[in-house]
Design a protein around this motif. Structure first.
Motif, short mmCIF file in Angstrom:
data_model
loop_
_atom_site.label_atom_id
_atom_site.label_comp_id
_atom_site.label_asym_id
_atom_site.label_seq_id
_atom_site.Cartn_x
_atom_site.Cartn_y
_atom_site.Cartn_z
N LEU A 186 39.12 56.02 32.22
CA LEU A 186 37.84 56.17 32.91
C LEU A 186 37.37 54.77 33.25
N GLY A 187 36.93 54.56 34.49
CA GLY A 187 36.53 53.22 34.89
C GLY A 187 35.30 53.19 35.75
N ALA A 188 34.68 52.01 35.78
CA ALA A 188 33.53 51.76 36.66
C ALA A 188 33.69 50.38 37.27
N ASN A 189 33.41 50.29 38.55
CA ASN A 189 33.45 49.01 39.26
C ASN A 189 32.10 48.76 39.91
N TRP A 190 31.65 47.52 39.83
CA TRP A 190 30.46 47.10 40.55
C TRP A 190 30.87 45.97 41.48
N PHE A 191 30.76 46.22 42.78
CA PHE A 191 31.05 45.21 43.78
C PHE A 191 29.71 44.61 44.19
N ALA A 192 29.34 43.51 43.54
CA ALA A 192 28.04 42.88 43.80
C ALA A 192 27.97 42.40 45.25
#
Length: 156
Positions: free
Chosen positions: A113-119
């Protein structure tokens, strides 16, 4: 899993099949890989792996997919310019089998399970939880770890 003890490889070939789909904020990707080789006194050995993954961009951006490759995520609004960047949630199942004939490199499956934040288009932060299960054989048998992974990336 590991086949480090294999020596004198006379022949090896890798066969892969990959498919992917992008539909606005959703992407799905599946890849199957088989590796065949002849080494030492063995006949031809074959090892197989595959994964299925999907991601969903909560902020409604879309992954670029051109010429068989995923491109970068471009946030609708960059952090620091009145926006919050782009957020993505992902899920992945993968498995590999390195056992054939009398080679017992092991077999393992994992769920991520993953989460990405592309600021911005060049700054990304990622967090993953990986559950390893069904580990049979290889040097780590019977360890089945839980892995927490964090990453920051600056692309220029």
């Amino acid at each position: 899993v590991d086949t480090a003890g294999m020596k004198n490889i006379d022949f090896d070939a890798k066969y892969a099949l990959e498919t992917a789909m992008v539909s606005c904020p959703l992407f799905v990707q599946l890849e199957y890989v088989a590796t065949s080789m002849n080494c030492d006194s063995h006949s031809i050995l074959t090892f197989v792996s595959w994964y299925l993954q999907a991601g969903f961009l909560l902020t409604r951006e879309s992954r670029q997919y051109k010429q068989g490759k995923f491109g970068k995520i471009t946030p609708n609004s960059n952090m620091g310019n009145g926006g919050g960047g782009a957020w993505e949630l992902g899920i992945r199942y993968s498995t590999i089998n390195l056992n054939d004939e009398d080679v017992f490199g092991g077999e393992v499956s994992s769920f991520t399970l993953g989460a990405n934040w592309f600021a911005t288009t060049t700054i990304r932060f990622s967090a993953n939880y990986i559950r390893v299960f069904d580990l049979n054989g290889g040097p780590m048998d019977p360890v089945q770890p839980d892995i927490f992974e964090f990453r920051s990336q600056w692309a220029f």
